[in-house]
Design a protein around this motif. Structure first.
Motif, mmCIF file in Angstrom:
data_model
loop_
_atom_site.group_PDB
_atom_site.id
_atom_site.type_symbol
_atom_site.label_atom_id
_atom_site.label_comp_id
_atom_site.label_asym_id
_atom_site.label_seq_id
_atom_site.Cartn_x
_atom_site.Cartn_y
_atom_site.Cartn_z
ATOM 1 N N HIS A 63 0.780 -1.546 -0.235
ATOM 2 C CA HIS A 63 0.075 -0.170 -0.174
ATOM 3 C C HIS A 63 1.374 1.201 -0.333
ATOM 4 C CE1 HIS A 63 -3.389 -2.567 1.037
ATOM 5 N NE2 HIS A 63 -3.677 -1.876 0.859
ATOM 6 N N GLY A 64 1.521 1.285 0.505
ATOM 7 C CA GLY A 64 2.753 2.035 0.828
ATOM 8 C C GLY A 64 4.432 1.999 1.046
ATOM 9 N N ARG A 65 4.854 3.018 0.870
ATOM 10 C CA ARG A 65 6.213 3.080 1.125
ATOM 11 C C ARG A 65 6.960 4.197 2.770
ATOM 12 N NH1 ARG A 65 10.821 6.056 -0.094
ATOM 13 N NH2 ARG A 65 9.748 7.819 -0.385
ATOM 14 N N ILE A 66 7.877 3.587 3.609
ATOM 15 C CA ILE A 66 8.055 4.470 4.246
ATOM 16 C C ILE A 66 9.301 5.223 3.760
ATOM 17 C CG2 ILE A 66 9.359 4.122 6.469
ATOM 18 C CD1 ILE A 66 8.462 1.514 7.239
ATOM 19 N N SER A 67 8.261 7.030 4.067
ATOM 20 C CA SER A 67 9.890 8.081 3.856
ATOM 21 C C SER A 67 10.772 8.520 4.889
ATOM 22 C CB SER A 67 9.037 8.758 2.769
ATOM 23 O OG SER A 67 8.025 8.903 4.045
ATOM 24 N N GLU A 68 10.275 8.706 6.601
ATOM 25 C CA GLU A 68 10.678 8.902 7.706
ATOM 26 C C GLU A 68 10.719 7.888 8.595
ATOM 27 O OE1 GLU A 68 12.201 12.135 7.716
ATOM 28 O OE2 GLU A 68 10.654 13.535 6.377
ATOM 29 N N ARG A 69 11.239 7.772 9.649
ATOM 30 C CA ARG A 69 12.000 7.136 10.732
ATOM 31 C C ARG A 69 12.332 7.581 11.962
ATOM 32 N NH1 ARG A 69 11.734 1.513 11.637
ATOM 33 N NH2 ARG A 69 11.645 1.546 8.903
ATOM 34 N N VAL A 70 11.260 8.716 13.002
ATOM 35 C CA VAL A 70 12.074 8.742 14.314
ATOM 36 C C VAL A 70 12.281 7.944 14.977
ATOM 37 C CG1 VAL A 70 12.276 10.311 15.534
ATOM 38 C CG2 VAL A 70 11.144 11.303 12.942
ATOM 39 N N SER A 71 13.483 7.228 15.782
ATOM 40 C CA SER A 71 13.493 6.844 17.162
ATOM 41 C C SER A 71 12.395 7.509 18.395
ATOM 42 C CB SER A 71 14.605 6.304 17.154
ATOM 43 O OG SER A 71 14.646 5.661 18.237
ATOM 44 N N VAL A 72 12.067 6.694 19.100
ATOM 45 C CA VAL A 72 11.325 8.102 20.353
ATOM 46 C C VAL A 72 11.949 6.795 21.848
ATOM 47 C CG1 VAL A 72 9.872 8.648 21.519
ATOM 48 C CG2 VAL A 72 10.093 8.955 19.372
ATOM 49 N N SER A 73 12.249 7.643 23.044
ATOM 50 C CA SER A 73 12.604 6.784 23.675
ATOM 51 C C SER A 73 11.709 6.640 25.155
ATOM 52 C CB SER A 73 14.235 7.416 24.834
ATOM 53 O OG SER A 73 14.006 8.354 24.802
ATOM 54 N N PRO A 74 11.663 6.292 25.967
ATOM 55 C CA PRO A 74 10.188 5.837 26.840
ATOM 56 C C PRO A 74 10.364 7.447 28.196
ATOM 57 C CG PRO A 74 11.439 4.063 27.306
ATOM 58 C CD PRO A 74 12.800 4.936 25.537
ATOM 59 N N GLU A 75 11.677 7.860 27.586
ATOM 60 C CA GLU A 75 11.358 9.573 28.454
ATOM 61 C C GLU A 75 10.316 10.189 27.781
ATOM 62 O OE1 GLU A 75 13.968 7.504 28.454
ATOM 63 O OE2 GLU A 75 14.397 6.465 30.545
ATOM 64 N N ALA A 76 9.974 10.138 26.911
ATOM 65 C CA ALA A 76 9.085 11.191 25.878
ATOM 66 C C ALA A 76 7.914 11.162 26.210
ATOM 67 C CB ALA A 76 9.260 10.633 24.453
ATOM 68 N N PHE A 77 7.528 10.292 27.228
ATOM 69 C CA PHE A 77 6.412 10.408 27.811
ATOM 70 C C PHE A 77 6.160 9.847 28.968
ATOM 71 C CE2 PHE A 77 6.724 7.018 23.934
ATOM 72 C CZ PHE A 77 5.725 8.020 22.820
ATOM 73 N N PHE A 78 4.672 10.824 29.578
ATOM 74 C CA PHE A 78 4.069 10.743 31.118
ATOM 75 C C PHE A 78 2.709 9.427 31.108
ATOM 76 C CE2 PHE A 78 2.183 11.089 34.877
ATOM 77 C CZ PHE A 78 2.815 10.705 35.687
ATOM 78 N N PRO A 79 2.694 8.549 31.446
ATOM 79 C CA PRO A 79 4.011 8.028 32.349
ATOM 80 C C PRO A 79 4.401 6.882 31.284
ATOM 81 C CG PRO A 79 1.599 6.553 32.392
ATOM 82 C CD PRO A 79 1.814 7.740 31.361
ATOM 83 N N LYS A 80 6.193 6.896 31.595
ATOM 84 C CA LYS A 80 6.372 6.653 30.915
ATOM 85 C C LYS A 80 6.593 4.642 30.439
ATOM 86 C CE LYS A 80 10.801 7.245 33.063
ATOM 87 N NZ LYS A 80 11.997 7.067 33.365
ATOM 88 N N PRO A 81 6.618 4.572 29.115
ATOM 89 C CA PRO A 81 5.944 2.852 28.935
ATOM 90 C C PRO A 81 7.576 2.028 28.636
ATOM 91 C CG PRO A 81 6.246 4.199 27.392
ATOM 92 C CD PRO A 81 6.486 5.345 28.144
ATOM 93 N N LYS A 82 7.129 1.045 28.911
ATOM 94 C CA LYS A 82 8.608 -0.356 29.218
ATOM 95 C C LYS A 82 8.898 -0.162 27.367
ATOM 96 C CE LYS A 82 7.062 -2.618 33.053
ATOM 97 N NZ LYS A 82 5.725 -2.682 33.039
#
Ligand code: SAM
Length: 283
Positions: free
Chosen positions: A174-193
Motif C-alpha cells: 500500500h505504501g512506502r516508509i519515507s521517514e523514521r524517528v526513534s523515540v525513547s520511553p522518557e518522551a512519555f508520561f507515564p513512561k512505557p516499558k
C-alpha cells in the motif's frame, strides 16, 4: 517557562485524571517529539487532518494553529469532556469525535478529498488500526504514526528476518516508509516499558495490485505466514483445498520451489503468485 512535561503533569493533577493503561494513555511530554511530528506532517493552512487519540490535546493545539480542519477521534469520555472544556473546544478548526477508531466509519466524517493522518497510537491496537487505515487508503495522502518500535520494525522488514510478516507485506503493497524517528520511553508520561518509533508512510495512489484482487492476496499472505513451519506447497494446498500437484505446478511456473516457507517470499513474489493463482483459477 513551563515545560510540556510540567504542563501535562499539572493538567493531569488539576483534572484528577489517571492515565489508563488499557487505552494506551502515555502522553507525550517532550516538545522536540511534537516538533518532529509537525515536521513530518509538513502542515499548510489548506491541510485537513485526522488525529487518532488526541488525549490531552497538546499535539492537537499545534495542529489547529496551522491546519484548516482537524478531526480528532478519542474514545475516552473523560478526555472528550476535558477537550471540550479546553480552549480547543471552541476553536473553529477543531472537530471532536467521541468514538472508537476501530469502529467509526470513515464516510461518517471524512471529506471526499485526501487528508493527512496523524496518531500517537495506543500500543495494544496499533496493528488492527494499521490494517484499517490501509483499507481506508483512498482517504489519506500519508500517515504519520507513532507506534511501538517492534511494530515499526515489522512494517519495514523483508524476507529472511524474524520481523517479516503479514503486516510487512500489507504495508509495502500500500505504501512506502519515507521517514523514521526513534523515540525513547522518557518522551512519555507515564513512561512505557518499550521504545517507540514514528513512521511517515506515503500511500501509493493505488495498491501494487488491482483493488479487486486484494482479498486473494490477503488470503495468500495469511496462509503463507499462518503456519510458518509449513512449506508453501502444504500451506497453500490446505488453504485453497485444491490438488497438491496443481498448486505445486503454479508455484514452479512462478519459479518458486514448493518446499520454500512463506516467510522467504519477497513482496514481488507474493504479488506474482497471487496473479498466477488467479489466472490458473486456483484462487
Ligand atoms: N495524542 C496524545 C499524546 O500524544 O500525548 C495521546 C496519545 S495516547 C498514546 C493514545 C490516545 O488514544 C489516548 O488519548 C487514548 O485515550 C486514545 N485511544 C485509545 N484507544 C482508542 C480508540 N480505540 N479509538 C480512539 N482513541 C483511542
Amino acid at each position: 517557562m513551563t515545560t510540556l512535561y510540567e504542563e501535562v503533569r499539572a493538567t493531569l493533577r488539576e483534572s484528577e485524571f489517571r492515565p489508563r493503561k488499557r487505552l494506551g494513555q502515555n502522553f507525550l511530554v517532550h516538545e522536540n517529539i511534537i516538533e518532529s511530528i509537525l515536521r513530518l506532517l509538513d502542515l499548510s493552512p489548506e491541510d485537513e487532518i485526522v488525529e487518532i487519540g488526541p488525549g490531552l490535546g497538546f499535539l492537537t493545539r499545534r495542529l489547529v494553529d496551522t491546519a484548516k480542519r482537524v478531526w480528532a477521534v478519542e474514545i475516552d469520555s473523560a478526555l472528550v469532556d476535558r477537550l471540550k472544556r479546553s480552549s480547543l473546544g471552541s476553536h473553529p478548526a477543531f472537530q471532536l469525535m467521541h468514538n472508537d477508531i476501530l469502529k467509526v466509519a470513515p464516510e461518517d466524517f471524512l471529506p471526499p478529498h485526501k487528508v493527512k493522518l496523524v496518531g500517537n497510537l495506543p500500543y495494544s491496537i496499533s496493528t488492527p488500526v494499521l490494517f484499517r487505515l490501509f483499507d481506508w487508503r483512498e482517504h489519506f495522502s500519508f500517515l504519520v504514526l507513532m507506534m511501538q518500535k517492534e511494530v515499526a520494525d515489522r512494517i519495514g522488514s523483508g524476507p529472511g528476518t524474524k520481523a517479516y510478516g503479514t503486516l510487512s507485506v500489507w504495508c509495502q503493497v500500500h505504501g512506502r516508509i519515507s521517514e523514521r524517528v526513534s523515540v525513547s520511553p522518557e518522551a512519555f508520561f507515564p513512561k512505557p516499558k518499550v521504545r517507540s518509533t514514528i513512521l511517515k508512510i506515503n500511500l501509493y495512489q493505488e495498491p501494487l495490485i488491482p483493488l479487486k484482487d486484494l482479498p486473494l492476496l490477503r488470503g495468500l499472505v495469511r496462509a503463507a505466514f499462518g503456519h510458518r513451519r509449513k512449506t508453501l506447497g502444504n500451506a497453500l494446498t490446505s488453504w485453497l483445498q485444491r490438488d497438491r500437484n496443481e498448486i505445486e505446478s503454479v508455484l514452479r511456473l512462478e519459479g518458486i520451489d514448493p518446499v520454500r516457507r512463506g516467510e522467504t517470499l519477497s513482496v514481488a513474489e507474493f504479488l506474482a503468485l497471487s496473479r498466477a493463482l488467479k489466472e490458473s483459477h486456483c484462487g
